[in-house]
Design a protein around this motif. Structure first.
Motif, PDB file in Angstrom:
ATOM      1  N   GLU A   1       6.605   6.715  65.663  1.00 14.37           N
ATOM      2  CA  GLU A   1       7.312   6.802  67.051  1.00 14.37           C
ATOM      3  C   GLU A   1       8.525   7.165  66.797  1.00 14.37           C
ATOM      4  OE1 GLU A   1       4.942   4.244  66.474  1.00 14.37           O
ATOM      5  OE2 GLU A   1       3.573   5.522  67.355  1.00 14.37           O
ATOM      6  N   GLN A   2       9.121   6.566  65.642  1.00 14.49           N
ATOM      7  CA  GLN A   2      10.586   6.522  65.426  1.00 14.49           C
ATOM      8  C   GLN A   2      10.845   8.109  64.920  1.00 14.49           C
ATOM      9  OE1 GLN A   2      10.818   3.434  62.561  1.00 14.49           O
ATOM     10  NE2 GLN A   2      12.879   2.967  63.665  1.00 14.49           N
TER      11      GLN A   2
ATOM     12  N   ARG B   1      10.630  10.638  67.849  1.00 13.87           N
ATOM     13  CA  ARG B   1      11.878  10.363  68.788  1.00 13.87           C
ATOM     14  C   ARG B   1      12.939  11.007  68.015  1.00 13.87           C
ATOM     15  NH1 ARG B   1      16.177   7.350  70.276  1.00 13.87           N
ATOM     16  NH2 ARG B   1      16.365   6.417  68.064  1.00 13.87           N
TER      17      ARG B   1
END
Ligand SMILES: [Zn+2]
Length: 264
Positions: free
Chosen positions: A150-151, A154
């Motif tokens: 997810e990081q 993003r």
């Protein structure tokens, strides 16, 4: 990031240089902008150079259009050296050619490292170089579990200036983005839109290990001003004896002298 000392020799010299161009420090480098401040401290020597060069009006250019506009205003000249077409601001180019002639007269040479990229770069060039460090580092830190999927997803979709800010933040936790992942990405390449190559005031020299070549470059107004970027020279158009009064201090690394902003 320590608070900048606005009474330090560099900031005093910078205010004088900016005043001559009707600019204030906040125009160049907005208050509270961590990336811009870091760029100023690491690459800021070019802002206190001679009057016959034009540094960019901001620490961080954020678009191709902004870079184009600045480069057109500053102007540049092109010269072929070997296979490479090198482009620099006119005063920087004539000093380089003078240095090169002196070197050749002594049986030495001064040649561009990595072809045309040794001189002027576009905004797109700086973004491409950024991605050449940023993307492999993301893949590495994902693989070893320091960043989550997810990081990474993003970070990849953030606007580029926010990417830089978050990368510098991650680096404070030891998640580094240089090529060998051991140090800050800014010691490896410049953040997009910030390079002295965008300013057309930098030239990367193959023969940087030769002390006489460095001396010839310095006599022509070309100095090493970015710590740990060894082949990289910056055109300041000044004599070495003038540099302390411009707020620059000498730092010796591996027998080479770097003139960096004295911000302490
Ligand atoms: Zn360089």
């Amino acid at each position: 990031m320590p608070q900048p000392n606005l009474a330090s020799p560099y900031y005093r010299a910078l205010r004088t240089a900016l005043a001559a161009r009707d600019l204030a420090l906040a125009d160049l480098c907005p208050d509270g902008d961590v990336v811009a401040r870091r760029v100023l401290h690491d690459y800021g020597a070019m802002f206190v150079g001679a009057a016959n060069i034009l540094p960019p009006p901001v620490c961080v250019c954020t678009s191709e259009q902004q870079v184009d506009q600045f480069q057109k205003a500053a102007g540049w000249t092109a010269t072929n050296i070997g296979d490479a077409t090198v482009e620099l601001q006119p005063a920087a180019m004539s000093a380089l050619l003078r240095a090169r002639a002196t070197a050749q007269h002594e049986g030495l040479n001064i040649t561009p490292r990595d072809g045309a990229e040794a001189g002027r770069r576009s905004y797109a060039d700086t973004v491409r170089l950024w991605n050449s460090r940023f993307l492999p580092a993301l893949a590495h830190w994902l693989k070893v579990g320091r960043l989550t999927q997810e990081q990474v997803a993003r970070l990849r979709t953030l606007p580029i200036n926010e990417q830089v800010a978050e990368v510098l933040e991650l680096e404070t936790e030891g998640i580094f983005f240089s090529k060998d992942l051991s140090k800050s990405v800014l010691y490896s390449i410049a953040a997009p839109g910030t390079s002295q190559h965008v300013a057309m005031l930098a030239f990367d020299v193959n023969e940087f290990l030769d002390a006489r070549v460095r001396e010839i470059m310095a006599t022509a107004g070309w100095f090493q001003t970015v710590l740990s970027d060894l082949p990289h020279f910056t055109f300041l158009g000044l004599e070495e004896a003038e540099l302390p009064s411009r707020g620059l201090k000498p730092v010796a690394v591996n027998g080479q002298t770097f003139w960096i902003p004295d911000v302490v």
